[in-house]
Design a protein around this motif. Sequence first.
Motif, short mmCIF file in Angstrom:
data_model
loop_
_atom_site.label_atom_id
_atom_site.label_comp_id
_atom_site.label_asym_id
_atom_site.label_seq_id
_atom_site.Cartn_x
_atom_site.Cartn_y
_atom_site.Cartn_z
N LEU A 62 -45.72 62.74 51.39
CA LEU A 62 -44.57 62.67 51.95
C LEU A 62 -43.22 62.51 51.02
O LEU A 62 -42.25 62.96 51.45
N LYS A 63 -43.72 62.27 49.76
CA LYS A 63 -42.58 62.15 48.64
C LYS A 63 -41.87 63.78 48.37
O LYS A 63 -40.95 64.05 48.19
N TYR A 64 -42.74 64.58 48.98
CA TYR A 64 -42.41 66.17 48.70
C TYR A 64 -41.90 66.94 50.21
O TYR A 64 -41.67 68.12 50.02
N SER A 65 -42.30 65.96 51.22
CA SER A 65 -41.99 66.73 52.52
C SER A 65 -42.06 65.84 53.46
O SER A 65 -42.79 64.90 53.86
N ASN A 66 -40.52 65.23 53.87
CA ASN A 66 -40.43 64.30 54.86
C ASN A 66 -41.16 64.43 56.12
O ASN A 66 -41.65 63.33 56.82
N THR A 67 -41.00 65.67 56.56
CA THR A 67 -41.86 66.15 57.94
C THR A 67 -43.04 67.06 57.53
O THR A 67 -42.80 67.88 56.72
N VAL A 68 -44.08 66.99 58.13
CA VAL A 68 -45.21 67.92 57.97
C VAL A 68 -45.81 68.31 59.41
O VAL A 68 -45.91 67.50 60.35
N ASP A 69 -45.41 69.54 59.73
CA ASP A 69 -45.70 70.17 60.73
C ASP A 69 -47.20 70.55 61.17
O ASP A 69 -47.94 70.37 62.02
N VAL A 70 -47.89 71.02 60.13
CA VAL A 70 -49.18 71.37 59.82
C VAL A 70 -49.86 70.73 58.59
O VAL A 70 -49.55 71.14 57.47
N VAL A 71 -51.11 70.50 58.64
CA VAL A 71 -51.99 70.10 57.69
C VAL A 71 -53.30 71.35 58.03
O VAL A 71 -53.95 71.27 58.73
N ILE A 72 -53.40 71.96 56.80
CA ILE A 72 -54.51 72.84 56.46
C ILE A 72 -55.58 72.34 55.40
O ILE A 72 -55.24 71.69 54.49
N GLY A 73 -56.82 72.97 55.33
CA GLY A 73 -57.64 72.44 54.38
C GLY A 73 -58.99 72.85 54.46
O GLY A 73 -59.62 73.29 55.61
N SER A 74 -59.73 72.91 53.36
CA SER A 74 -61.13 73.51 53.20
C SER A 74 -61.81 72.57 52.68
O SER A 74 -62.27 72.84 51.25
N PRO A 75 -62.24 71.49 53.07
CA PRO A 75 -63.13 70.50 52.41
C PRO A 75 -64.60 71.28 52.03
O PRO A 75 -64.87 72.16 52.55
N PRO A 76 -65.38 70.62 50.74
CA PRO A 76 -66.45 71.49 50.23
C PRO A 76 -67.50 71.44 51.37
O PRO A 76 -67.73 70.82 52.19
N CYS A 77 -68.23 73.04 51.26
CA CYS A 77 -69.13 73.31 52.40
C CYS A 77 -70.23 73.04 51.92
O CYS A 77 -71.54 73.02 52.81
N GLU A 78 -70.76 72.75 50.67
CA GLU A 78 -72.07 72.95 50.23
C GLU A 78 -72.97 71.85 50.95
O GLU A 78 -74.09 71.89 51.15
N PRO A 79 -72.50 70.52 51.44
CA PRO A 79 -73.30 69.51 52.11
C PRO A 79 -73.87 70.24 53.53
O PRO A 79 -74.86 69.68 54.01
#
Length: 316
Positions: A62-79
């Motif tokens: 939040l230091k770089y974005s006071n508001t966040v509308d969307v969080v995306i991501g790709s955690p590791p799939c190997e497990p």
Amino acid sequence: MYNVVDLFAGGGGFGLGFAKAGFRIRVAVDVDRDAARTYSANHSKTVVMQEDVRLVSYRDLLKYSNTVDVVIGSPPCEPFTAANPERMEEPADRLYVDPAGQLTLEFIRLVGEIGPRVFVMENVAALAEEPLKTYIRREFKRVGYDEVYFNVLHAEDYGVPSRRRRVFISNIEIKPPKTGGVTVRQALHGLPPPDSAYPPNHDTVTISIKKQERIAKMRPGEALMRFRGAGGFYENYIRLVWDDVAPTVMGSRRFIHPEEHRLLTVREQARLMGYPDDYVFLGSKDSQFNQVGESVPPPLAYAIAVEVRKYLEGRG
């Protein structure tokens, strides 16, 4: 313009799709140095943190974005992937015991701390199967999201020239309209020979003379190697078929040109994932292949981003 945080961001394919759909990627996080450098080189307006997500607090973001509308991501799939011969036998252990599997829980933690209007987490489709589906739904409910959808999509339905079945776990239903397929011939059309001045990442991949001799005898669709995963046998060094989509691109998978007796370059594999030619991959050649193969194909990411935007604008 809507603000996005990109976790487990890799080289930036997921972020590229959202940026093309008009989102502002405010901050991206990845522990891999080469991936972070690639992301930074191609997303000049994004703050890129090379950091272990386990050590990241929502306050850091939040230091770089006071508001966040969307969080995306790709955690590791190997497990979770059946292609991994070392995958833990018990599904619960893959999520709660495997250190790499626990990173999925870190994604959920940050989603809960940030509280975006929409989250989209990409992984192999095994996460949409029981009992993992119930565990994931329970964890998101714990951080405040009662509605969780397991959107299983095929990249080849959205203009990606390679097969890829993935689940996009979100608090909204995501069903983009299909746009049709692109063949290997269409994807590779117009590329100059390897080692030309442009595009970048189009350098010859060296192989042994013995492999070269074996490749010369291979027909389209044949594979030079097979390896055993938890879900059966998987192929590598596959000669592509001109008028079909390519098999799934993976970080460790190499393809053979449909006609020429050589391996595809990083750029050619990037085209099979729908990356534009001006997207530059940094690091060693193996690292570049990994960044391409472990990413969300940008055309699929764009199709998802358009649906997310419709929802945010009240049109979904």
